[in-house]
Structure formats: structure tokens, C-alpha cells
Enzyme design. Sequence first.
Site, short mmCIF file in Angstrom:
data_model
loop_
_atom_site.label_atom_id
_atom_site.label_comp_id
_atom_site.label_asym_id
_atom_site.label_seq_id
_atom_site.Cartn_x
_atom_site.Cartn_y
_atom_site.Cartn_z
N CYS A 215 -26.95 34.22 -14.61
CA CYS A 215 -27.39 35.60 -14.36
C CYS A 215 -26.19 36.52 -14.49
O CYS A 215 -25.24 36.43 -13.71
CB CYS A 215 -28.01 35.69 -12.96
SG CYS A 215 -28.07 37.35 -12.28
N CYS A 218 -25.35 38.62 -11.41
CA CYS A 218 -24.86 37.74 -10.34
C CYS A 218 -23.38 37.43 -10.54
O CYS A 218 -22.59 37.42 -9.58
CB CYS A 218 -25.65 36.44 -10.30
SG CYS A 218 -27.43 36.64 -10.04
#
Length: 298
Positions: A215, A218
Site C-alpha cells: 500500500c 501506508c
Amino acid sequence: MATVTNFLAKPLRSLHFLPQINILSSHGSIALPFLNKPKNSSVKVVPNRSSFIPKATAAPGTKNAPRDERVKKVHSIEELDEVLKSAKNKLVVVEYAESQSLQSSKIYPFMVELSRTCNDVEFVLVMGDESEKTRELCKRENIDNVPHFSFYKNMEKIHEEEGIGPDQLMGDVLYYGDNHSAVQQLHSGEDVKKLIDDHKEDKKLIVLDVGLKHCGPCVKVYPTVVKLSRQMTDTVVFARMNGDENDSCMRFLRDMDVVEVPTFLFIRDGEICGRYVGSGKGELIGEILRYQGVRVTY
């Protein structure tokens, strides 16, 4: 207010009563395709520049180039395989470069600086145009453009990036190889329950960073999480879980109604007291302070 421990024991269909927390901002998040998501839940990712990027000003081979004693030079397939084998489960970061690549020479000093601070990560340099053996190595690893960074664990490639800058390189290294920070790594719902039980007495705020392995947002926010974990060690416990690591983690995401990542769950006295969705550094810090009882004005 329902408790996390109660959530872990309940099937998914019984979780629709999860209290809705007002989210002040959702900058920089991605929706999870495997869960039903609310309309317009995804927003444009806004990259955040870290305030503690290592400074490097000279390319390798120049007079003021940083010393690179921790970066191993690899010259063949056999040498790389030996490095990967000896590293075992440690993260190995390999930069594939070329002698005439300006981008390669610009990013290399930052990798050198990271090698000094991330002692549990192995850093490797491969000059693709050095010899026929290095060209064969690049061909095996499907390297078409440089600079190219590949990330390995247990002799398996787990991530790769091309043409990235210092911010993203640092974020990737911390995200995939962070074993030394104050951020606790959780691998199941039971790990979450144990963490909560461990901190019921000290009344510390638990900040649980929930994300996915690959991600982008992230990865971008994680250096901020690492920095905060070092600064707030007396009052806040930081933990991280990748929802796609295994079935137990995925069940935890579903039980917590996590539909976008990164999602930060704030837990105190065994209860979820709030959440923040997004990768905004300022917003995350503000939310942590707010749940610590500090008045925050936006």
C-alpha cells in the site's frame, strides 16, 4: 463503547453496531476491494515529505561522497545469491544502477545514509554495466531501467520500485525491514488482544496502524509512525498490522470495519476510542494528541 476483545470473539455479521467515529481527514488512503466500501471513500493520495530524511549531497566517486562501507558490492549472480542466503529473514535492499545514470548517482548517497542507521537491513549495489556477469544478473532479475530497487527476504523478492526518490526509499526500507523501532509488529487478532491486555494497567494510548503489504500511502506515512514511536514512548504504544499477511489479520480488518488503509485505531482501556483514515502526517499527530487529551486547534 464496545471493546476490541468483544469484537474479536464475534462473527462478522454481528459487527454492524460498531460505533461510527468522526474522521477529521482521510487524505492519502486507498479503498480495500475485498470489503464493501462507502460511496466516495477513496481520496487522492497526498504524499508527505518526512522531516528526518538523511542528507546526502555527493554522488559515489566524488570527493565528498559519503563512506559506503555497509553497502556491499555484488558482481555476479552467485554473489547476490550468497548475500540473500546469508541474510535469511533480514531485509536485503539491492540497488541496480549504471555508471552513466545520473539518477543512480543521485539516489546512491541516500542509500548509504540509510545503511548507517538501519543496522538490521542489508544494502547491496549492482552496477549493471560493469561486466557480462552483472548484465546476466540484471537479466535474471528483469531489470529494464535504473535506478531499480528490489527488496528481498528469505531469498524471495517481496517488493520492487523504479525511479524513486529519497522519501520513498526511506519509507520502503522502514516499512519492509523495520525490526528495531518501538513499533510492535502484530501478526494476528490474538496479538492485538495480548497487546491490549498488556497495557490495561499502565493506561497508555495504543495506536494501531492497519495497512497492507503493498500500500503506497501506508509506506509513505510509516516513517512518521516510527519517529513518533521513539518520541512518545512514555505515553503511547505504537503497533502495526498488515491485513493481507494471513487469514487472522484479514478477519481482524473485517471485524474492525476497516475499508480503507492506512487506518489508525486508537485504543485505551481495552476500548476503541477513535480512528483516523489517511496518511497525513499533521492530521495523524493531531489525532494522537487529541486522544491523549491535548486540545488541538486546526
